[in-house]
Design a protein around this motif. Structure first.
Motif, PDB file in Angstrom:
ATOM      1  N   ALA A  89      53.329 -26.002  58.728  1.00  0.00           N
ATOM      2  CA  ALA A  89      53.713 -26.748  57.523  1.00  0.00           C
ATOM      3  C   ALA A  89      54.215 -28.138  57.907  1.00  0.00           C
ATOM      4  N   GLY A  90      53.688 -29.146  57.249  1.00  0.00           N
ATOM      5  CA  GLY A  90      54.085 -30.510  57.587  1.00  0.00           C
ATOM      6  C   GLY A  90      53.888 -31.470  56.432  1.00  0.00           C
ATOM      7  N   ARG A  91      54.459 -32.637  56.612  1.00  0.00           N
ATOM      8  CA  ARG A  91      54.436 -33.669  55.570  1.00  0.00           C
ATOM      9  C   ARG A  91      54.138 -35.005  56.237  1.00  0.00           C
ATOM     10  N   THR A  92      53.167 -35.732  55.705  1.00  0.00           N
ATOM     11  CA  THR A  92      52.865 -37.033  56.275  1.00  0.00           C
ATOM     12  C   THR A  92      53.908 -38.051  55.824  1.00  0.00           C
ATOM     13  N   HIS A  93      53.979 -39.185  56.519  1.00  0.00           N
ATOM     14  CA  HIS A  93      54.926 -40.230  56.114  1.00  0.00           C
ATOM     15  C   HIS A  93      54.449 -41.560  56.684  1.00  0.00           C
ATOM     16  N   THR A  94      53.756 -42.319  55.862  1.00  0.00           N
ATOM     17  CA  THR A  94      53.231 -43.617  56.279  1.00  0.00           C
ATOM     18  C   THR A  94      53.922 -44.724  55.507  1.00  0.00           C
ATOM     19  N   HIS A  95      54.765 -45.476  56.205  1.00  0.00           N
ATOM     20  CA  HIS A  95      55.501 -46.590  55.629  1.00  0.00           C
ATOM     21  C   HIS A  95      56.049 -47.440  56.770  1.00  0.00           C
ATOM     22  N   PRO A  96      56.035 -48.755  56.634  1.00  0.00           N
ATOM     23  CA  PRO A  96      56.633 -49.591  57.676  1.00  0.00           C
ATOM     24  C   PRO A  96      58.110 -49.240  57.876  1.00  0.00           C
ATOM     25  N   PRO A 145      52.609 -45.121  69.581  1.00  0.00           N
ATOM     26  CA  PRO A 145      53.226 -46.025  68.599  1.00  0.00           C
ATOM     27  C   PRO A 145      52.300 -46.182  67.397  1.00  0.00           C
ATOM     28  N   TYR A 146      52.274 -45.152  66.553  1.00  0.00           N
ATOM     29  CA  TYR A 146      51.363 -45.078  65.420  1.00  0.00           C
ATOM     30  C   TYR A 146      51.868 -46.024  64.328  1.00  0.00           C
ATOM     31  N   VAL A 147      51.368 -47.241  64.318  1.00  0.00           N
ATOM     32  CA  VAL A 147      51.860 -48.308  63.448  1.00  0.00           C
ATOM     33  C   VAL A 147      51.939 -47.862  61.985  1.00  0.00           C
ATOM     34  N   PHE A 148      53.059 -48.174  61.352  1.00  0.00           N
ATOM     35  CA  PHE A 148      53.407 -47.792  59.976  1.00  0.00           C
ATOM     36  C   PHE A 148      53.713 -46.290  59.854  1.00  0.00           C
ATOM     37  N   GLY A 149      53.896 -45.635  60.975  1.00  0.00           N
ATOM     38  CA  GLY A 149      54.195 -44.211  60.937  1.00  0.00           C
ATOM     39  C   GLY A 149      55.450 -43.853  61.720  1.00  0.00           C
ATOM     40  N   SER A 150      56.416 -44.762  61.778  1.00  0.00           N
ATOM     41  CA  SER A 150      57.595 -44.529  62.617  1.00  0.00           C
ATOM     42  C   SER A 150      58.346 -43.255  62.242  1.00  0.00           C
ATOM     43  N   LYS A 192      48.367 -36.646  50.292  1.00  0.00           N
ATOM     44  CA  LYS A 192      49.607 -36.330  49.594  1.00  0.00           C
ATOM     45  C   LYS A 192      50.652 -37.430  49.787  1.00  0.00           C
ATOM     46  N   THR A 193      51.538 -37.548  48.822  1.00  0.00           N
ATOM     47  CA  THR A 193      52.648 -38.497  48.875  1.00  0.00           C
ATOM     48  C   THR A 193      52.145 -39.898  49.214  1.00  0.00           C
ATOM     49  N   HIS A 194      51.267 -40.410  48.389  1.00  0.00           N
ATOM     50  CA  HIS A 194      50.711 -41.747  48.601  1.00  0.00           C
ATOM     51  C   HIS A 194      51.797 -42.793  48.372  1.00  0.00           C
ATOM     52  N   ARG A 195      52.094 -43.562  49.389  1.00  0.00           N
ATOM     53  CA  ARG A 195      53.146 -44.573  49.297  1.00  0.00           C
ATOM     54  C   ARG A 195      52.545 -45.964  49.164  1.00  0.00           C
ATOM     55  N   THR A 196      53.316 -46.861  48.588  1.00  0.00           N
ATOM     56  CA  THR A 196      52.882 -48.242  48.428  1.00  0.00           C
ATOM     57  C   THR A 196      53.918 -49.168  49.039  1.00  0.00           C
ATOM     58  N   LEU A 197      53.492 -50.370  49.363  1.00  0.00           N
ATOM     59  CA  LEU A 197      54.420 -51.367  49.898  1.00  0.00           C
ATOM     60  C   LEU A 197      55.281 -51.919  48.769  1.00  0.00           C
ATOM     61  N   PRO A 198      56.583 -52.039  48.993  1.00  0.00           N
ATOM     62  CA  PRO A 198      57.416 -52.684  47.983  1.00  0.00           C
ATOM     63  C   PRO A 198      57.035 -54.155  47.862  1.00  0.00           C
ATOM     64  N   ARG A 205      51.629 -59.496  53.439  1.00  0.00           N
ATOM     65  CA  ARG A 205      50.659 -60.459  53.961  1.00  0.00           C
ATOM     66  C   ARG A 205      49.377 -59.762  54.437  1.00  0.00           C
ATOM     67  N   VAL A 206      49.539 -58.545  54.904  1.00  0.00           N
ATOM     68  CA  VAL A 206      48.385 -57.788  55.412  1.00  0.00           C
ATOM     69  C   VAL A 206      48.342 -56.427  54.721  1.00  0.00           C
ATOM     70  N   LYS A 207      48.457 -56.452  53.429  1.00  0.00           N
ATOM     71  CA  LYS A 207      48.499 -55.217  52.645  1.00  0.00           C
ATOM     72  C   LYS A 207      47.276 -54.345  52.912  1.00  0.00           C
ATOM     73  N   GLU A 208      46.131 -54.976  53.162  1.00  0.00           N
ATOM     74  CA  GLU A 208      44.903 -54.215  53.376  1.00  0.00           C
ATOM     75  C   GLU A 208      44.987 -53.350  54.643  1.00  0.00           C
ATOM     76  N   LEU A 209      45.741 -53.822  55.638  1.00  0.00           N
ATOM     77  CA  LEU A 209      45.915 -53.032  56.860  1.00  0.00           C
ATOM     78  C   LEU A 209      46.712 -51.763  56.562  1.00  0.00           C
ATOM     79  N   PHE A 210      47.738 -51.911  55.745  1.00  0.00           N
ATOM     80  CA  PHE A 210      48.545 -50.756  55.369  1.00  0.00           C
ATOM     81  C   PHE A 210      47.712 -49.763  54.553  1.00  0.00           C
ATOM     82  N   GLU A 211      46.935 -50.271  53.596  1.00  0.00           N
ATOM     83  CA  GLU A 211      46.108 -49.399  52.768  1.00  0.00           C
ATOM     84  C   GLU A 211      45.107 -48.636  53.624  1.00  0.00           C
ATOM     85  N   LYS A 212      44.549 -49.292  54.613  1.00  0.00           N
ATOM     86  CA  LYS A 212      43.589 -48.646  55.508  1.00  0.00           C
ATOM     87  C   LYS A 212      44.288 -47.594  56.358  1.00  0.00           C
ATOM     88  N   ARG A 213      45.497 -47.899  56.757  1.00  0.00           N
ATOM     89  CA  ARG A 213      46.268 -46.997  57.622  1.00  0.00           C
ATOM     90  C   ARG A 213      46.608 -45.678  56.922  1.00  0.00           C
TER      91      ARG A 213
END
Length: 302
Positions: A89-96, A145-150, A192-198, A205-213
């Motif tokens: 059981a796990g939960r993803t978490h992608t955010h700067p 160092p999985y960028v945006f996944g600290s 699951k748990t789709h996050r967006t940049l504040p 500046r590079v929102k597309e990189l985050f969306e791709k990530r």
């Protein structure tokens, strides 16, 4: 609800909702003659698995009462023994890191870390009775160092460190601990748990990189869930070998599989600089450098 046959090995797997790694592991253990105890917060989603002879139980790994109820039911079903515990059981978490909501981070730790710890503690008696095997599903994120996944990296790093110590603590009792260093595998976790940049994020500046990530794990050397499950179960069912020979012949202490797993394992022999460089360019952070340089140039012109 059917139970194991006399002498049949048993496995309890957490997070078995169809479409994910847990479900694939259930099907593979079942195909190999192991009695599967599949769990999910809503056991209704496991009805098809129950129909083919698996035991299905409700389990929320973040709730002490749920874990205790599940333990007691498993003890009755198996006669007080458990051969395999798979903490999937796990939960993803992608955010700067600079945009993290700490309450959100706490929820991720509750599932990914504290849930694993609670399950190992609660089911240790059943595992000791059978000299069983604990399989903790970690990730390459534990050492990359999985960028945006600290936050996610931190949870999987914690699982790896916890498991390494747990292995020594349970060794006198004959219980083994395997850490699955999982690469990119087809699953539902990224949906699951789709996050967006504040709006004020420095990464707008590079929102597309985050969306791709956000869906990186499902679009980069991604391995079929069933193929990953076959490899893991095959390794788990191997006979026991002495420590020095485990990695080649027996059940591994560290099981590496999934997309990128072999390359990351190889890269660890060269130092962290190689993984840092590779992940930085793979995610596209060098593009952010260019954007920032252009911003500085424009400021000088005004």
């Amino acid at each position: 609800m059917s139970g194991p046959k006399p002498g049949q090995k048993t496995v309890l797997i957490t997070g078995c909702t169809p479409g994910g790694i847990g479900h694939a592991l259930c099907m593979e253990f079942h195909a190999n003659g192991v009695h599967v105890i599949a769990t999910a917060r809503n056991p209704a989603v496991l009805s098809e698995m129950a129909a083919i002879g698996m035991t299905t139980l409700a389990l929320d790994v973040t709730k002490k009462e749920s874990i205790k109820t599940c333990h007691d039911e498993v003890a009755k079903i198996t006669g007080g023994k458990l051969d395999f515990l798979v903490n999937n059981a796990g939960r993803t978490h992608t955010h700067p890191a600079t945009d993290l909501d700490i309450d959100d981070v706490r929820e991720t730790f509750e599932t990914n870390v504290f849930g694993v710890m609670a399950m190992c503690a609660a089911f240790s008696d059943l595992l000791i009775n059978s000299k069983g095997l604990i399989i903790n599903i970690a990730s390459l994120a534990a050492i990359t160092p999985y960028v945006f996944g600290s936050a996610y990296c931190a949870t999987k790093g914690a699982v790896a460190s916890y498991s390494r110590t747990l292995r020594l603590e349970l060794k006198p009792f004959g219980v083994r601990v395997m850490v699955a260093m999982t690469g990119t595998v087809r699953s539902q976790i990224a949906s699951k748990t789709h996050r967006t940049l504040p709006p004020n994020s420095i990464y707008q500046r590079v929102k597309e990189l985050f969306e791709k990530r956000l869906t990186f794990s499902q679009n980069n050397a991604t391995v079929k869930t069933e193929d990953y499950a076959k490899k893991l179960v095959a390794n788990a069912l191997k006979p026991e070998w002495p420590l020095i020979l485990r990695s080649w012949f027996g059940r591994a202490d560290w099981f590496w599989a999934g997309g990128w797993a072999g390359k990351v394992w190889f890269a660890t022999w060269f130092g962290e600089w190689l993984l840092d460089t590779a992940l930085y360019r793979l995610i596209g952070m060098n593009k952010l450098e260019k954007v920032l340089r252009e911003e500085q140039r424009q400021k000088k012109l005004t």
